[in-house]
Enzyme design. Structure first.
Site, PDB file in Angstrom:
ATOM      1  N   HIS A  23       0.860  -1.179   0.000  1.00 33.26           N
ATOM      2  CA  HIS A  23       0.000   0.000   0.000  1.00 33.26           C
ATOM      3  C   HIS A  23       0.895   1.226   0.000  1.00 33.26           C
ATOM      4  CE1 HIS A  23      -2.993   2.964   1.292  1.00 33.26           C
ATOM      5  NE2 HIS A  23      -3.904   2.097   0.883  1.00 33.26           N
ATOM      6  N   ASP A  71      -7.863  -4.849   0.129  1.00 29.34           N
ATOM      7  CA  ASP A  71      -8.456  -5.485  -1.045  1.00 29.34           C
ATOM      8  C   ASP A  71      -8.256  -6.993  -1.073  1.00 29.34           C
ATOM      9  OD1 ASP A  71      -9.237  -2.974  -2.337  1.00 29.34           O
ATOM     10  OD2 ASP A  71      -7.086  -2.637  -2.531  1.00 29.34           O
TER      11      ASP A  71
END
EC number: 2.3.3.16
Length: 411
Positions: free
Chosen positions: A304, A363
């Protein structure tokens, strides 16, 4: 006393003030550099640039911390419902019982959309991606609320409530249209999450009974996705809003940005990746492909831009994923989950991923949960948009109430 940093340009020294953050890193104010030093800063992707002051969301990526208005994300996911968190983000405080009841009633009242909007859906071919339909539908709301075209006269609270209420209705409509089923009207007797599931899965000839485990899981997913600082879509909403564009147009720009596979479309990409891997035996081969810089394969759901630790949202969703699949009898026989669990275990022990601080992100498990619920992959980003609309409206409202707000103009 104020602190400064000194910037020396062509022999001249400029003193730039350091702005103290209430929490987290301090900020160097470079707003005068362009006018006084005859130059400006270069920061591709705005990796080191704060574009605004905000009190909505705080992230410490190194420690894996995410807070909404000072409240830890895990506490909110465990103890709150989505509209309670929506109230928190918009108003800055958790609601009292009376405030919560009034807020939820207002959202329910505004969940219905104009009947003429139905004709817009019929102009799309049945194979249209639901996000394409959402873009058009949300933007078209500008035509139904001409009073909001002048944002300076807008009722920010009512605008936020309208948006939060109508997005789930249009999301469910986009799904129903894509599968050729009639639209289902909102039911004001249901809470926010139940109502959305009802509009998604009920039909005129069959009532849909909401499974409380599914409802709880979706409630958590919505909370975890509600806001995330100045990400791509939120910044897009702010930039559009800075020009004075009406709120429906601003939210449609956020939806467009969210649609990108590097942003909101990542959980759909995770499902496609797990399908491509196919079985646990193939994981080492795909781990090697991910390490090969000449191979186009990328390990989706890991890493991320902000988090250099385990994404706190992913930790909640991993637990939620197990709860949902257990309830649905898929815990032991869901092939995608088995691949995901083994892939995560291998990656977390691999020096390549450890050195690069590539941990599972939000996700990684959300797509598996959606798929188990019966939500098709093309709807994943639409559900993300339902949740993030709350954050977008909180940020839009904060921007217009900020006395320092100016039209955005990157150099």
């Amino acid at each position: 006393d104020s602190e400064f940093v000194e910037l020396k340009i062509r022999g001249k020294i400029f003193k730039l003030p350091i702005l103290k953050a209430s929490i987290g890193e301090d900020v160097i104010d470079i707003s005068r550099v362009s006018s006084e030093a005859d130059c400006f800063t270069y920061d591709p992707g705005f990796m080191s640039t704060a574009s605004c002051r905000s009190t909505i969301t705080y992230i410490d990526g190194d420690k894996g911390i995410l807070r909404y208005r000072g409240y830890d994300i895990k506490d909110l996911a465990d103890k709150s419902d989505f509209l309670e968190v929506a109230y928190l983000l918009i108003y800055g405080e958790l609601p009292s019982s009376e405030q919560y009841n009034n807020f939820t009633k207002k959202v329910a009242v505004h969940s219905l959309v104009n009947e003429r909007l139905h004709y817009l859906f019929q102009t799309f071919c049945s194979s249209s991606h639901p996000m394409a339909i959402m873009l058009a539908a949300v933007g078209s709301l500008s035509a139904f609320y001409p009073d909001l075209l002048n944002f300076k006269e807008a009722d920010y609270e009512l605008t936020a409530i309208r948006m939060i209420a109508k997005i789930p209705t249009m999301a469910a409509m986009s799904y129903k249209y894509s599968i050729g089923q009639p639209f289902i009207y909102p039911d004001n007797s249901l809470d926010f999450t139940e109502n959305f599931l009802h509009m998604m899965f009920a039909t005129p000839c069959m009532k849909y009974e909401v499974n409380p485990v599914i409802k709880n899981a979706l409630n958590k997913i919505f909370i975890l996705h509600a806001d995330h600082e100045q990400n791509a879509s939120t910044s897009t909403v702010r930039i559009a809003g800075s020009s004075g564009a009406n709120p429906f147009a601003c939210i449609s720009t956020g939806i467009a940005s969210l649609w990108g596979p590097a942003h909101g479309g990542a959980n759909e990409a995770v499902i496609n990746m797990l399908k491509e891997i196919g079985s646990s035996e193939n994981i080492p081969k795909y781990i090697a492909k991910a390490k090969d810089k000449d191979d186009p394969f990328r390990l989706m759901g890991f890493g991320h831009r902000v988090y250099k630790n385990y994404d706190p949202r992913a930790a909640v969703l991993k637990e939620t994923c197990n709860e949902v699949l257990k309830e649905l009898g898929q815990l032991e026989n869901n092939p995608l989950l088995q691949i995901a669990i083994e892939l995560e275990a291998i990656a977390l022990k691999d020096e390549y991923f450890i050195e690069r601080k590539l941990y599972p992100n939000v996700d990684f498990y959300s797509g598996i949960i959606y798929k188990a619920m019966g939500i098709p992959s093309q709807m994943f980003t639409v559900l993300f948009a339902i949740a993030r609309t709350v954050g977008w409206m909180a940020q839009w409202k904060e921007m217009h109430e900020d006395p320092e707000q100016k039209i955005s103009r990157p150099r």
